[in-house]
Design a protein around this motif. Structure first.
Motif, short mmCIF file in Angstrom:
data_model
loop_
_atom_site.label_atom_id
_atom_site.label_comp_id
_atom_site.label_asym_id
_atom_site.label_seq_id
_atom_site.Cartn_x
_atom_site.Cartn_y
_atom_site.Cartn_z
N ALA A 1 0.85 -1.19 0.00
CA ALA A 1 0.00 0.00 0.00
C ALA A 1 0.88 1.23 0.00
CB ALA A 1 -0.92 0.01 1.22
N TYR A 2 0.35 2.30 -0.54
CA TYR A 2 1.01 3.61 -0.53
C TYR A 2 0.11 4.58 0.20
CZ TYR A 2 3.99 1.55 -4.08
OH TYR A 2 4.87 0.72 -4.75
N LEU A 3 0.67 5.25 1.19
CA LEU A 3 -0.10 6.20 1.98
C LEU A 3 0.48 7.60 1.79
CD1 LEU A 3 -2.16 7.04 4.11
CD2 LEU A 3 -0.53 6.33 5.88
N TYR B 1 4.14 1.91 2.24
CA TYR B 1 5.09 2.98 1.94
C TYR B 1 4.42 4.32 2.17
CZ TYR B 1 8.25 -0.37 -0.32
OH TYR B 1 9.10 -1.41 -0.57
N CYS B 2 5.03 5.13 3.01
CA CYS B 2 4.48 6.44 3.31
C CYS B 2 5.20 7.49 2.46
CB CYS B 2 4.66 6.75 4.79
SG CYS B 2 3.95 8.32 5.26
N ILE B 3 4.43 8.24 1.69
CA ILE B 3 4.95 9.28 0.80
C ILE B 3 4.50 10.64 1.32
CG2 ILE B 3 4.89 10.20 -1.54
CD1 ILE B 3 4.46 7.32 -2.52
N ALA B 4 5.41 11.61 1.30
CA ALA B 4 5.14 12.97 1.80
C ALA B 4 4.83 12.96 3.29
CB ALA B 4 4.01 13.63 1.01
N GLY B 5 5.48 12.06 4.00
CA GLY B 5 5.33 12.02 5.46
C GLY B 5 6.39 12.83 6.16
N LEU B 6 7.40 13.28 5.41
CA LEU B 6 8.50 14.05 5.97
C LEU B 6 8.41 15.50 5.53
CD1 LEU B 6 11.30 11.44 5.20
CD2 LEU B 6 10.00 11.70 7.32
N GLY B 7 9.13 16.38 6.21
CA GLY B 7 9.08 17.79 5.86
C GLY B 7 7.85 18.46 6.45
N GLY B 8 7.63 19.69 6.06
CA GLY B 8 6.52 20.44 6.63
C GLY B 8 6.87 20.91 8.04
N SER B 9 5.86 21.09 8.88
CA SER B 9 6.10 21.55 10.24
C SER B 9 6.79 20.45 11.05
CB SER B 9 4.79 21.97 10.91
OG SER B 9 3.89 20.87 10.98
N ILE C 1 7.06 2.13 6.11
CA ILE C 1 8.35 2.63 5.62
C ILE C 1 8.15 4.01 5.01
CG2 ILE C 1 10.24 2.26 3.98
CD1 ILE C 1 9.64 -0.73 4.09
N PHE C 2 8.93 4.99 5.46
CA PHE C 2 8.89 6.32 4.87
C PHE C 2 9.88 6.38 3.72
CE2 PHE C 2 7.00 7.10 8.94
CZ PHE C 2 6.12 8.15 8.73
N ILE C 3 9.42 6.87 2.59
CA ILE C 3 10.32 6.99 1.44
C ILE C 3 10.24 8.39 0.83
CG2 ILE C 3 10.19 4.53 0.83
CD1 ILE C 3 8.38 5.52 -1.58
N ILE D 1 13.30 5.51 5.50
CA ILE D 1 13.35 5.40 6.95
C ILE D 1 12.41 4.28 7.40
CG2 ILE D 1 13.05 6.60 9.14
CD1 ILE D 1 13.40 9.23 7.66
N PHE D 2 12.92 3.38 8.24
CA PHE D 2 12.10 2.32 8.79
C PHE D 2 12.68 1.84 10.11
CE2 PHE D 2 15.20 0.60 5.87
CZ PHE D 2 15.70 -0.52 6.49
N LYS D 3 11.91 1.04 10.82
CA LYS D 3 12.34 0.55 12.12
C LYS D 3 12.95 -0.85 12.00
CE LYS D 3 9.51 -1.11 15.30
NZ LYS D 3 8.53 -1.27 16.42
N ILE D 4 14.00 -1.08 12.77
CA ILE D 4 14.62 -2.40 12.85
C ILE D 4 14.59 -2.86 14.30
CG2 ILE D 4 16.78 -3.69 12.63
CD1 ILE D 4 17.52 -1.94 10.29
N ASP D 5 14.02 -4.02 14.57
CA ASP D 5 14.04 -4.56 15.94
C ASP D 5 14.44 -6.03 15.98
OD1 ASP D 5 11.76 -5.68 14.90
OD2 ASP D 5 10.37 -4.56 16.17
#
Length: 207
Positions: free
Chosen positions: A4-6, A99-107, A125-127, A133-137
């Motif tokens: 999915a793309y969010l 995949y998260c798009i346009a989740g970075l930047g802005g305020s 995952i932010f791209i 950017i993603f989490k590793i555990d």
């Protein structure tokens, strides 16, 4: 693998062709959180659903997608969760990767809040064209990424037994606490680089 793309309401960093090619290569369903529909519209993409209190979506964009019979899921303006989190609550179990798009930047408050969602949604995952950017555990392997710049940021209170192999700066069984900047600005130097971790979680930032 279901993808999915969010689209969120941050900045679309980089060239639009990058995002169109990325989505074209890995087919998936598209979702928008409120103002993210504006960015989706700019890319001439048709989402499956649009979520939010709809206070950030432009009138012409809303009208266009309504005419396309796109499903809108409207939330109250006064709510306990962000639009982004409400969307993820609905779709997180339906997809292997989001995949998260346009989740970075802005305020900065919205950007930090978005990044913090990685702690709750393990398949997120932010791209952008500039970073991933993603989490590793758990143990993780990086293949065919020689000369890639990479950073690891402590995401849990502490990380135990961190080992890095195949990097410019390797680490052996290191224990570190949140706030320590021991794993910034590394480089992958081998075709197969490995990260081993006994407990805790890291943010991985690939540039």
């Amino acid at each position: 693998m279901k993808i999915a793309y969010l689209f969120l309401n941050g900045e679309l960093r980089g060239d639009t062709k990058f995002y169109l090619n990325f989505i074209k290569k890995q087919k998936g369903d598209i979702y928008c959180a409120d103002g993210g529909a504006n960015i989706c519209y700019e890319l001439n993409l048709i989402p499956k659903e649009i979520y939010g209190d709809l206070d950030s979506i432009k009138d012409e964009v809303k009208k266009f997608y309504q005419e396309k019979d796109i499903k809108f899921i409207k939330f109250q303006v006064e709510k306990d969760y962000t639009d982004s989190e409400l969307v993820l609550n609905e779709i997180q179990n339906k997809y292997d990767i989001i995949y998260c798009i346009a989740g970075l930047g802005g305020s900065i408050d919205h950007e930090l809040t978005n990044i913090n969602l990685l702690d709750k949604y393990s398949n997120l995952i932010f791209i952008s064209q500039k970073e991933k950017i993603f989490k590793i555990d758990s143990n993780y392997k990086f293949n065919n990424m020689i000369n890639t710049k990479i950073s690891f940021i402590i995401f849990s209170d502490k990380v135990k037994g961190l080992t890095l192999k195949g990097f410019k700066y390797n680490i052996e069984n290191l224990d570190i606490k949140k706030g320590e900047a021991r794993c910034i600005s590394n480089v992958i130097v081998e075709n197969e680089a490995n990260l081993l971790i006994k407990s805790g979680s890291l943010l991985c930032v690939i540039k």
